[in-house]
Design a protein around this motif. Structure first.
Motif, short mmCIF file in Angstrom:
data_model
loop_
_atom_site.label_atom_id
_atom_site.label_comp_id
_atom_site.label_asym_id
_atom_site.label_seq_id
_atom_site.Cartn_x
_atom_site.Cartn_y
_atom_site.Cartn_z
N LEU A 144 42.08 36.90 40.73
CA LEU A 144 43.42 36.46 40.35
C LEU A 144 43.64 35.00 40.70
CD1 LEU A 144 45.36 39.56 41.74
CD2 LEU A 144 44.49 39.22 39.42
N SER A 199 50.53 36.94 41.75
CA SER A 199 49.50 36.19 41.00
C SER A 199 50.08 35.67 39.69
CB SER A 199 48.29 37.08 40.73
OG SER A 199 48.65 38.18 39.92
N VAL A 249 41.95 44.72 40.07
CA VAL A 249 41.56 43.42 40.62
C VAL A 249 42.68 42.93 41.53
CG1 VAL A 249 41.01 41.02 40.05
CG2 VAL A 249 40.16 42.88 38.59
N GLU A 294 43.40 36.78 34.80
CA GLU A 294 42.24 37.02 35.64
C GLU A 294 41.11 36.11 35.17
OE1 GLU A 294 41.24 41.15 35.60
OE2 GLU A 294 43.14 41.78 36.52
N TRP A 305 35.63 39.53 38.78
CA TRP A 305 36.94 39.03 38.28
C TRP A 305 37.92 38.88 39.43
CZ3 TRP A 305 37.72 37.26 33.49
CH2 TRP A 305 36.80 37.63 32.51
#
Length: 753
Positions: free
Chosen positions: A445, A519, A483, A431, A443
């Motif tokens: 990805l 991610s 996130v 992150e 924050w």
């Protein structure tokens, strides 16, 4: 008549009671020591060491020298906090783990401490709670061990036996406080402050000299110092209250840490005044890598052409290599000190040396060893100005290659990246902190598409977690964060950047798979492998073979022949093969292991072996303009330890579906007479070419250094015979020698000279 107590009639009993009774009362009113008190600090200096087998230099059974005798620590109630305290006392920055049940073997003699309970911040293990010195119910089957992070604290000598004296006045941490608000990093000018208790204190500048400034700048990662406008700071500091902790600093300028300079501190809790002076202020000159020009320069600038660092995980550390006679070579570690290491660091645009590493701690080099017994005063502009001895083959081996860790400027890069969801702090989903238009951060990805080893290398470096072990494009198994938004995509790094923000990436997000499970993620490691080809062996073993087609069916099945072989008149005729041996060394600090597990290895029935990597090596014949005129590739049908250096045991063997890999200090030999160990040159005309061999060409397995994975040779082919000249690793020559190599006679017109 007064009545006397009965014991008063017996003088001896009265005397004994007078001595014994107060002591007995004190013993009864003193709380029990087991598990509740700290051992009483001793005036004698404690000593610590790591011992046992098998182990590396930064791990082992922890032993304490107390009252003239070495002893161990029991693993009851042991914790990472205990290990952190002990590792710092051993001179390491922190602990990464600890062991129980005498993993490194059983000690002898005393078990000095048991039920040790530290909170992690103590200056010494003797300040932690325990049963007390020598009070234990353990056996040596319970001896504790520690695993320390392989990075030394400033000011500690590099020794396995560390003398420790707890000194509350010891200067450990220094910073520059800018009086002008700025977001630019690094901070190069400001008030010098030292860590004191939970805050920061100043240094009185009475008698302050440029030599003091040089030491401060070196500690903070800067190679040079410059004059500062004291009048500006005097006006600014007069309005503030100061806490002076140090005065009368008198450095000679070659010290690597302020603590090594003669100085005076205000004793106890006192903070004195600075009559006739003000807080010390310094201004430092950053190295070219950190020069600010509308932000950081993405491309590192070269500061010298005769010294370099190789194999380190981050900027400012690595194996020291020097250029002599247009060829890079290493430095032997005999008499290698912080003074000599600091000259190297400053020459390369960093500060003074944090560590002078010996014993090939940053991996072994290949080729020549150019220098031995380097002895610098610390004032030299270059290591070549220091005294040293030339090398003979009997003097040194690459097991003694010297390395350094330099002080580098604090850039705060780790504040904009984090890992989540991993089982340890070394792994997880990446992150990054993206800055919004209004200046706030959230924050986000990174898109996993195209994310690979080189990007992971940069992420791990930015995190301060060493080398990349793996770069992952899916992280569904680390889904523990809230996130979910992608804020970076198309990240493409060279592998040398300090931060992911310095890599190329899309200006606007473009990600095919936007779900969080797709991610990017990383697995980092403190060590890494490093593969290097034995270039002289290639040159010595080369020859041409005309091999009948009926002997090449298996090779054709594994795509080891050029495309024209498909239209040949099988099984009649032959193919002309350029053959040679490849000896691939692992000179790194971790074993080289295939990325894929055994379950996914591919069985090739024709040759009767498993492939653990689809492509392990590229073999190419290039024209003068770099165009491939012939190529071959080598699948890793057998990654194993063929031979090892003395004292190192083989771990990997392909027989019977065995584990594959190359151990540190070992090499894998592909002999010239095995299938696919060639380039098919049937269609090549006579002329001059370049033979190029690249190991791990797709960066499938992480290494500490990819710049030494390629090998080149000048190649002359007259239609019947072949010659190789100037075989060398891609980074072994100077730039001038490399240019001459590319202008090999006849190379430009591709004609035999």
């Amino acid at each position: 008549m007064k009545t006397s107590r009965w014991w008063q009639r017996f003088p001896i009993i009265s005397f004994l009671l007078g001595v014994w009774l107060p002591a007995w009362i004190m013993a009864q009113t003193t709380p029990p020591t087991q598990g509740t008190t700290s051992p009483k600090p001793q005036n004698d200096r404690l000593q610590f060491r790591l011992v046992g087998y098998p182990r590396k230099h930064n791990e082992g059974r922890i032993e304490v020298f107390y009252k003239g005798e070495w002893g161990t620590i029991c693993d009851d109630d042991f914790s990472l906090s205990n290990a952190n305290v002990l590792c710092r006392q051993l001179g390491f920055v922190s602990a990464t783990g600890w062991t129980h049940s005498a993993k490194y073997g059983k000690g002898l003699g005393k078990i000095w401490l048991d039920n040790v309970q530290c909170n992690g911040g103590e200056k010494s293990i003797e300040l932690c709670k325990s049963r007390g010195w020598g009070n234990s119910d353990c056996t040596h089957d319970e001896d504790a061990g520690v695993i320390c992070k392989d990075e030394r604290l400033p000011g500690f000598v590099d020794s396995n036996v560390i003398d420790v004296q707890v000194d509350e006045d010891r200067v450990e941490e220094v910073r520059l406080r800018s009086v002008v608000p700025t977001k630019k990093m690094p901070v190069t000018e400001g008030v010098v402050e030292i860590k004191y208790k939970d805050g920061w204190a100043q240094i009185c500048d009475v008698g302050w000299t440029p030599k003091n400034t040089r030491v401060i700048c070196g500690m903070l990662g800067f190679p040079h110092e410059r004059k500062v406008n004291k009048n500006f700071y005097k006006l600014n500091t007069e309005r503030q209250k100061h806490q002076y902790r140090l005065h009368s600093v008198a450095c000679v300028g070659t010290e690597v840490h302020l603590a090594a300079c003669p100085l005076e501190s205000n004793k106890g809790n006192a903070t004195g005044s600075c009559d006739g002076g003000m807080p010390a202020v310094v201004s430092c000159v950053p190295g070219p890598q950190y020069v600010q020009n509308n932000g950081l320069k993405k491309k590192q600038l070269k500061t010298t052409s005769t010294v370099r660092l190789k194999g380190g995980a981050k900027l400012g550390e690595g194996r020291v290599e020097v250029l002599k006679n247009n060829e890079w070579g290493t430095v032997c570690d005999d008499r290698w000190t912080l003074l000599s290491a600091s000259v190297v660091c400053r020459e390369l645009g960093f500060g003074s040396a944090k560590e002078a590493l010996t014993g090939a701690r940053m991996g072994e080099g290949m080729g020549p060893i150019h220098m031995n017994e380097v002895q610098c005063l610390g004032t030299e502009k270059s290591m070549w100005n220091c005294g040293f001895k030339n090398i003979t083959s009997e003097d040194c081996q690459h097991l003694e290659d010297a390395a350094v860790r330099c002080n580098t400027p604090y850039m705060a890069l780790e504040n904009s990246i984090r890992l989540t969801g991993g089982r340890t702090r070394y792994e997880g989903r990446v992150e990054v902190l993206s800055t919004e238009a209004n200046g706030t951060g959230s924050w986000g990805l990174i898109c996993g598409g195209a994310w690979g080893t080189k990007e992971a290398m940069v992420a791990c470096r930015q995190l301060g977690l060493g080398y990349a072990n793996n770069g992952l494009q899916e992280t569904w198994y680390w889904d523990s964060s809230n996130v979910t938004e992608m804020v970076m995509s198309g990240v493409k790094c060279t592998g040398s950047e300090m931060s992911l923000s310095h890599c190329h990436h899309h200006r606007t997000i473009s990600c095919q798979k936007t779900a969080a499970k797709f991610s990017a993620g990383v697995i980092c490691s403190e060590t890494a492998s490093d593969l290097v080809l034995n270039a002289p062996l290639v040159q010595q073993s080369v020859y041409i073979e005309d091999r009948p087609l009926h002997m090449l069916y298996c090779a054709a099945e594994e795509n080891c022949l050029s495309k024209s072989a498909a239209s040949a008149n099988w099984p009649y005729g032959h193919r002309r093969l350029l053959r040679f041996s490849s000896q691939i060394h692992n000179i790194g600090r971790a074993d080289f292991r295939p990325k894929a597990g055994r379950h996914s290895w591919v069985w090739h029935a024709c040759h009767g072996h498993y492939h653990s990597m689809d492509i392990f090596t590229h073999y190419d014949l290039l024209s003068s303009n770099g165009t491939k005129v012939a190529e071959g590739h080598k699948a890793s049908f057998c990654l194993e330890d063929t031979e090892c250096h003395e004292g190192i045991s083989k771990r990997y063997e392909c027989a019977n579906f065995g584990e594959q890999g190359i151990t540190v200090g070992c090499w894998d030999l592909y002999r010239h007479d095995i299938d696919c160990q060639w380039i098919d040159i049937t269609d090549i005309k006579p002329g001059n070419y370049i033979l190029q061999i690249v190991i791990n060409p797709n960066f499938e397995v992480a290494e500490s250094d990819f710049t030494n994975n390629a090998m080149k040779c000048n190649c002359k082919y007259d239609g019947h015979r072949i010659w190789l000249h100037n075989c060398h690793m891609g980074d072994a020559f100077s730039e001038e020698a490399e240019r001459k190599f590319e202008k090999y006679p006849g190379q430009l017109n591709n004609q035999i000279s």
